[in-house]
Motif scaffolding. Sequence first.
Motif: not given
Length: 459
Positions: A22-28, A69-72, A99-107, A158-165
């Motif tokens: 998610x947003x914070x996990x990918x920023x990490x 996120x700036x680093x992203x 934003x999120x999918x392009x960032x994941x694609x770069x990774x 680093x657990x960025x799994x959120x609370x959505x579930x």
Amino acid sequence: MAASINSVLTTDQLPTVVIGAGPIGLAAAAHLVERGIEPLVLETGPAAGSAVREWSHVRLFSTWGEVTDPAAEKLLAPTGWVRPDASAYPTGGDWAERYLQPLADVLGDKVRYGTTVTGVARAGRDRIVDSGRDEQPFTVHIQSADGDEERITARAVIDASGTWSTPSPLGADGLPALGEKTAVSRISYRVPDLKDPAVRARYAGKRTAVVGSGASAFTALALLADLAKEREGTHAVWILRRGIGSNTYGGGEADQLPARGALGLRAKAAVEAGHASAVTGFRTQAVEHGGDQLVLVGEDGRRLDPVDEVIVLTGFRPDLSFLSELRLGLDERLQAPTALAPLIDPNVHSCGTVYPHGVNELSHPEQGVYLVGMKSYGRAPTFLAMTGYEQVRSITAALAGDQEAAERVELILPDTGVCGGAGLFDEPENAEQSGGCCATPAATFQIGIGAPATTSGGC
């Protein structure tokens, strides 16, 4: 295979596992790459921001400039990625796709989809064993979508799994109400997307109970009120555990976040126009079947008139089950890191009064494991995406041995905070308004879903 390969590596050569794309996990992950540390992001869903995509129909109260996120951005820049207009307001779908999918694609292969973390422990040590504990790497137990199991060895987690579930239940005592589980086909824990024909048909011409007192409930009430104008017989029953006071509908025209104030006013208008009726001081104890309808029973014995559907918007809580073999220091009320909890207590703080924090507040007795993002806030609804980005910047600096940078605050929030969240922000008159504070926080993982405390200015 990963376990056998990693076993020959020194701890410093092992990847840092990030749970959640998610947003914070990918920023990490972006910050880890910037620091020269190998990340491995494990995502349960089939794409980046899988949880965000589940509320893709909701428009944020926060601008693009507040949710990247700036680093992203640095990682994305060489790909030709164009940053969206910083003053525009994305929907959840926009955020994920642009934003999120392009960032994941770069990774690239640093992100693994369809991978569920089922357990985290110290290699060869359960939570009881002290001997040599801190010198051991972590073992992360995972299960793929097809059921295959694997163990990955990691230097840090680093657990960025959120609370959505894990949405909070209908029962007022924090546990499912009697009969809630058997009535699950008639109960939803999400703000409905009434643009979806199937979802619209579910609530059109029906009597629906909406349980909750935050921006999510406002959203649901306003959406159902709009539907009531088009479809006769549509009615919402707003169930509040408290009474209606001056803060029930938020700040209205005086709200520092105009779009959120407008949302509260629309919820109020829904009640005043008769499209919704309010039941106050009602704490649900049981759900009973009354023919084809449901009857909610309160702790005081009150029985409400039957409803066809129930929308429960009472917040979320963290899933800590797969971390049971780690030594976590968590506040007994919020289930947030012990040092962080007093800073985010919604009974005291709003998003504007939670200062940026990092590795010191997020550390646990178990060295090398961190809960970040919405999960770090436990049951508190005051999380900001920008605060999460600052969290992972600090943590990755600490992992790289740069303690000075880890303890330095690089995020400066306006005095009022920069809060956002979900709402009926698709109206043209709201889309041009700027963000301020409060309600659900700017770009939380559960945007438009949690139930902030309206009595304390929680956001």
